[in-house]
Design a protein around this motif. Structure first.
Motif, PDB file in Angstrom:
ATOM      1  N   ALA A  26       0.829  -1.203   0.000  1.00 14.45           N
ATOM      2  CA  ALA A  26       0.000   0.000   0.000  1.00 14.45           C
ATOM      3  C   ALA A  26       0.865   1.255   0.000  1.00 14.45           C
ATOM      4  O   ALA A  26       0.569   2.240  -0.695  1.00 14.45           O
ATOM      5  CB  ALA A  26      -0.930   0.000   1.215  1.00 14.45           C
ATOM      6  N   ARG A  27       1.940   1.206   0.777  1.00 10.81           N
ATOM      7  CA  ARG A  27       2.836   2.372   0.827  1.00 10.81           C
ATOM      8  C   ARG A  27       3.562   2.551  -0.511  1.00 10.81           C
ATOM      9  O   ARG A  27       3.793   3.675  -0.947  1.00 10.81           O
ATOM     10  CB  ARG A  27       3.838   2.228   1.968  1.00 10.81           C
ATOM     11  CG  ARG A  27       4.575   3.507   2.286  1.00 10.81           C
ATOM     12  CD  ARG A  27       5.248   3.496   3.632  1.00 10.81           C
ATOM     13  NE  ARG A  27       5.683   4.845   3.971  1.00 10.81           N
ATOM     14  CZ  ARG A  27       4.949   5.751   4.582  1.00 10.81           C
ATOM     15  NH1 ARG A  27       3.711   5.448   4.962  1.00 10.81           N
ATOM     16  NH2 ARG A  27       5.416   6.956   4.830  1.00 10.81           N
ATOM     17  N   LEU A  28       3.928   1.446  -1.162  1.00 11.43           N
ATOM     18  CA  LEU A  28       4.576   1.528  -2.465  1.00 11.43           C
ATOM     19  C   LEU A  28       3.662   2.219  -3.475  1.00 11.43           C
ATOM     20  O   LEU A  28       4.090   3.106  -4.224  1.00 11.43           O
ATOM     21  CB  LEU A  28       4.928   0.121  -2.961  1.00 11.43           C
ATOM     22  CG  LEU A  28       5.690   0.065  -4.284  1.00 11.43           C
ATOM     23  CD1 LEU A  28       7.186   0.191  -4.033  1.00 11.43           C
ATOM     24  CD2 LEU A  28       5.389  -1.236  -5.023  1.00 11.43           C
ATOM     25  N   LEU A  29       2.386   1.831  -3.505  1.00  7.77           N
ATOM     26  CA  LEU A  29       1.448   2.429  -4.459  1.00  7.77           C
ATOM     27  C   LEU A  29       1.211   3.899  -4.151  1.00  7.77           C
ATOM     28  O   LEU A  29       1.175   4.737  -5.063  1.00  7.77           O
ATOM     29  CB  LEU A  29       0.126   1.667  -4.443  1.00  7.77           C
ATOM     30  CG  LEU A  29       0.158   0.240  -4.989  1.00  7.77           C
ATOM     31  CD1 LEU A  29      -1.188  -0.452  -4.774  1.00  7.77           C
ATOM     32  CD2 LEU A  29       0.509   0.235  -6.467  1.00  7.77           C
ATOM     33  N   ALA A  30       1.043   4.237  -2.878  1.00  2.00           N
ATOM     34  CA  ALA A  30       0.834   5.642  -2.508  1.00  2.00           C
ATOM     35  C   ALA A  30       2.058   6.475  -2.867  1.00  2.00           C
ATOM     36  O   ALA A  30       1.932   7.619  -3.340  1.00  2.00           O
ATOM     37  CB  ALA A  30       0.532   5.752  -1.015  1.00  2.00           C
ATOM     38  N   ALA A  31       3.246   5.915  -2.646  1.00  2.00           N
ATOM     39  CA  ALA A  31       4.479   6.620  -2.986  1.00  2.00           C
ATOM     40  C   ALA A  31       4.541   6.882  -4.486  1.00  2.00           C
ATOM     41  O   ALA A  31       4.929   7.973  -4.938  1.00  2.00           O
ATOM     42  CB  ALA A  31       5.692   5.803  -2.547  1.00  2.00           C
ATOM     43  N   ALA A  32       4.174   5.881  -5.284  1.00  2.00           N
ATOM     44  CA  ALA A  32       4.199   6.049  -6.735  1.00  2.00           C
ATOM     45  C   ALA A  32       3.220   7.128  -7.183  1.00  2.00           C
ATOM     46  O   ALA A  32       3.556   7.979  -8.025  1.00  2.00           O
ATOM     47  CB  ALA A  32       3.873   4.727  -7.419  1.00  2.00           C
ATOM     48  N   ILE A  33       2.021   7.109  -6.648  1.00  2.62           N
ATOM     49  CA  ILE A  33       1.021   8.120  -7.011  1.00  2.62           C
ATOM     50  C   ILE A  33       1.530   9.516  -6.659  1.00  2.62           C
ATOM     51  O   ILE A  33       1.383  10.463  -7.441  1.00  2.62           O
ATOM     52  CB  ILE A  33      -0.322   7.816  -6.316  1.00  2.62           C
ATOM     53  CG1 ILE A  33      -0.905   6.505  -6.854  1.00  2.62           C
ATOM     54  CG2 ILE A  33      -1.313   8.971  -6.521  1.00  2.62           C
ATOM     55  CD1 ILE A  33      -2.057   5.960  -6.032  1.00  2.62           C
ATOM     56  N   ALA A  34       2.149   9.650  -5.484  1.00  7.99           N
ATOM     57  CA  ALA A  34       2.725  10.933  -5.083  1.00  7.99           C
ATOM     58  C   ALA A  34       3.878  11.336  -5.997  1.00  7.99           C
ATOM     59  O   ALA A  34       4.057  12.521  -6.309  1.00  7.99           O
ATOM     60  CB  ALA A  34       3.199  10.869  -3.630  1.00  7.99           C
ATOM     61  N   GLY A  35       4.674  10.355  -6.439  1.00 10.83           N
ATOM     62  CA  GLY A  35       5.785  10.649  -7.342  1.00 10.83           C
ATOM     63  C   GLY A  35       5.323  11.135  -8.696  1.00 10.83           C
ATOM     64  O   GLY A  35       5.851  12.110  -9.242  1.00 10.83           O
ATOM     65  N   TYR A  36       4.330  10.438  -9.269  1.00  7.44           N
ATOM     66  CA  TYR A  36       3.746  10.897 -10.529  1.00  7.44           C
ATOM     67  C   TYR A  36       3.192  12.312 -10.362  1.00  7.44           C
ATOM     68  O   TYR A  36       3.359  13.168 -11.239  1.00  7.44           O
ATOM     69  CB  TYR A  36       2.612   9.968 -10.964  1.00  7.44           C
ATOM     70  CG  TYR A  36       3.015   8.723 -11.718  1.00  7.44           C
ATOM     71  CD1 TYR A  36       3.137   8.736 -13.103  1.00  7.44           C
ATOM     72  CD2 TYR A  36       3.240   7.522 -11.062  1.00  7.44           C
ATOM     73  CE1 TYR A  36       3.471   7.592 -13.812  1.00  7.44           C
ATOM     74  CE2 TYR A  36       3.577   6.360 -11.756  1.00  7.44           C
ATOM     75  CZ  TYR A  36       3.700   6.400 -13.125  1.00  7.44           C
ATOM     76  OH  TYR A  36       4.042   5.259 -13.832  1.00  7.44           O
ATOM     77  N   GLU A  37       2.508  12.542  -9.262  1.00  6.99           N
ATOM     78  CA  GLU A  37       1.895  13.858  -9.012  1.00  6.99           C
ATOM     79  C   GLU A  37       2.950  14.946  -8.942  1.00  6.99           C
ATOM     80  O   GLU A  37       2.783  16.035  -9.508  1.00  6.99           O
ATOM     81  CB  GLU A  37       1.095  13.804  -7.704  1.00  6.99           C
ATOM     82  CG  GLU A  37       0.298  15.048  -7.397  1.00  6.99           C
ATOM     83  CD  GLU A  37      -0.978  15.161  -8.221  1.00  6.99           C
ATOM     84  OE1 GLU A  37      -1.585  16.252  -8.234  1.00  6.99           O
ATOM     85  OE2 GLU A  37      -1.378  14.147  -8.842  1.00  6.99           O
ATOM     86  N   THR A  38       4.048  14.667  -8.261  1.00 10.10           N
ATOM     87  CA  THR A  38       5.108  15.659  -8.096  1.00 10.10           C
ATOM     88  C   THR A  38       5.776  15.988  -9.427  1.00 10.10           C
ATOM     89  O   THR A  38       5.890  17.161  -9.823  1.00 10.10           O
ATOM     90  CB  THR A  38       6.161  15.138  -7.100  1.00 10.10           C
ATOM     91  OG1 THR A  38       5.533  14.922  -5.830  1.00 10.10           O
ATOM     92  CG2 THR A  38       7.298  16.138  -6.937  1.00 10.10           C
ATOM     93  N   GLY A  39       6.231  14.963 -10.131  1.00 10.41           N
ATOM     94  CA  GLY A  39       6.900  15.203 -11.402  1.00 10.41           C
ATOM     95  C   GLY A  39       5.993  15.870 -12.414  1.00 10.41           C
ATOM     96  O   GLY A  39       6.416  16.773 -13.151  1.00 10.41           O
TER      97      GLY A  39
END
Length: 469
Positions: free
Chosen positions: A127-140
């Protein structure tokens, strides 16, 4: 040119604060499903790209580390940064990676290699991996939307500019770093932002390595921040920050994450293994090809496109092509190959000297369309007109690219993963990604995509047998 953020908080700190406050439960089911599809598609591209020279070069450079991170489809383990580099190159090796049009960037090929490498170094839940990825896409994507325009993208590769920053924040979230460390990780990563767009003009292969450098630098930025390194908080808006250096303009007064629909939902998965700007033209060409007969002689091809597509380096090239990469960047070649072969496939680029295709390339003109230009990047249209020697004209128009469907993505994943790690392992890996949010430890994913020596030998034998049949 310098910009002072509203109040006392910097743009990097505000972005980090927004990202670190994220919880997977806040996102709709479709957002979580999209993240899993992007991961599956990244792995699909990486598996399929393993035999290519640039992939093998990146794998060969990875320093062995017995307790290190895995390289997709191989038995190798390497340091986290080296594994992230190799996996970034693998994921980009087909030019079929996911695309965020508004930032003209491929975020997934930087974010996933970073997160997967870190997941084998530290305990990170699915769950943390997926949330981290979503946040990463959002940031970039959020930074990229504000930073990148067509003029900048002609010189610098947007993936190399904003990819390291998004991945650094994604990794900071995954490892549960504090706000100060996350800001420093972003700022250190921004110092590595680069990637020049000279390669399309000469057929250079450096493009394949851009996301590898970005991912490796993101890992190192995170590890430096963990070790206590302190970096410039005003790295985005400062007088010598990212916007001043690359955009030659002030940063926006505010950059907030998740102010609207999550940016990952604006990411599309490519149907064709080619440049983003060749996608819609190829799809329109495919529709037109269905009205052609083998005896038809094409006199001229005109393709109407957004101005950004025509201006991007290499997209208007009519050859001669030194290699498949130049052909994959070329809209004329991509459309001509589809018209000649009647399909969109990796095999379209196997012979860049194909006389029939190159004859059509020479008869192709790209035309700036004001309506498509105005609609870009929200929509990416193309209109193809094929005039035959007998005077007949065949036309096809798409107002936007048609993305690969979830069914397409899963099917090509199973096909490519089965080639590398065996069919049983491929299905287990697909099922594991599908239930990623339930995983206590996300390292279950790299453990499955790493091929054992016995599987590698078996797959090699099968490939040789098919080659003789």
């Amino acid at each position: 040119m310098a910009h002072t953020s509203t109040g006392s908080i910097s743009l990097a700190r505000q972005i980090a604060r927004d990202a670190l406050a994220v919880d997977l439960g806040r996102f709709d089911r479709e957002v979580v499903a999209k993240a899993k599809l992007c991961l599956l598609d990244f792995l699909s591209c990486a598996f399929e790209a393993i035999p290519h020279p640039w992939s093998q070069q990146a794998i060969a450079l990875a320093r062995p580390c017995d307790a290190g991170a895995s390289i997709v489809g191989t038995e190798h383990r390497a340091t986290p940064a080296d594994a992230a580099f190799a996996n970034g190159v693998l994921g980009h090796g087909l030019v079929r990676e996911d695309m965020h049009a508004a930032s003209i960037a491929h975020h997934g090929v930087v974010i996933w290699p970073t997160l997967l490498a870190l997941s084998e170094r530290s305990s990170v839940s699915g769950a943390r991996l997926l949330a981290a990825a979503i946040a990463g896409y959002e940031t970039g994507a959020t930074i990229g939307r504000a930073l990148v325009d067509a003029d900048l993208a002609r010189l610098y590769r947007p993936t190399g500019l904003v990819g390291p920053i998004g991945a650094a924040l994604a990794g900071s979230y995954a490892l549960a770093l504090g706000e100060d460390a996350a800001v420093s990780a972003m700022a250190i990563a921004a110092n590595t932002s680069s990637g020049l767009n000279e390669w399309p003009h000469h057929g250079g292969s450096e493009m394949y390595f851009h996301p590898g450098f970005a991912a490796a630098n993101a890992v190192r930025a995170i590890e430096l921040a963990e070790a206590g390194a302190f970096a410039s908080e005003t790295i985005l808006e400062g007088e010598a920050g990212l916007f001043a250096a690359f955009r030659r303009a002030s940063a926006p007064a505010e950059l907030r994450l998740f102010a609207d629909r999550p940016e990952i939902m604006a990411v599309y998965n490519k149907p064709a293994p080619a440049c983003n700007f060749a996608q819609t033209a190829s799809q329109a060409a495919l529709r037109a090809s269905r009205e052609l007969s083998p005896s038809d002689d094409i006199a001229a091809i005109s393709i109407r496109l957004p101005d950004a597509a025509i201006r991007y380096p290499g997209c208007d090239s009519k050859g001669p092509y030194r290699n498949a990469l130049q052909a994959k960047m070329s809209i004329p070649f991509s459309a001509a190959a589809v018209l000649a072969r009647g399909e969109i496939a990796e095999e379209n680029y196997a012979r860049v000297d194909d006389a029939a295709v190159n004859r059509l390339v020479g008869r192709t003109d790209l035309i700036n369309d004001d309506a498509f230009t105005a609609a870009f990047p929200k929509r990416q249209g193309a209109d193809i007109s094929v005039r035959l020697q007998n005077g007949r004209t065949i036309s096809a128009r798409l107002d936007d690219v048609v993305a690969a469907t979830p069914e397409d993505i899963r099917a090509r994943f199973i096909r490519s993963a089965s080639e590398a790690i065996g069919e049983d392992s491929a299905h287990r890996l697909a099922e594991t990604v599908e239930r990623c949010e339930e995983l206590e430890n996300a390292r279950a994913i790299p453990e499955l995509f790493r091929a054992g020596e016995n599987v590698r030998e078996e797959m090699s034998v099968l490939r040789r047998m098919r080659g003789r049949s």
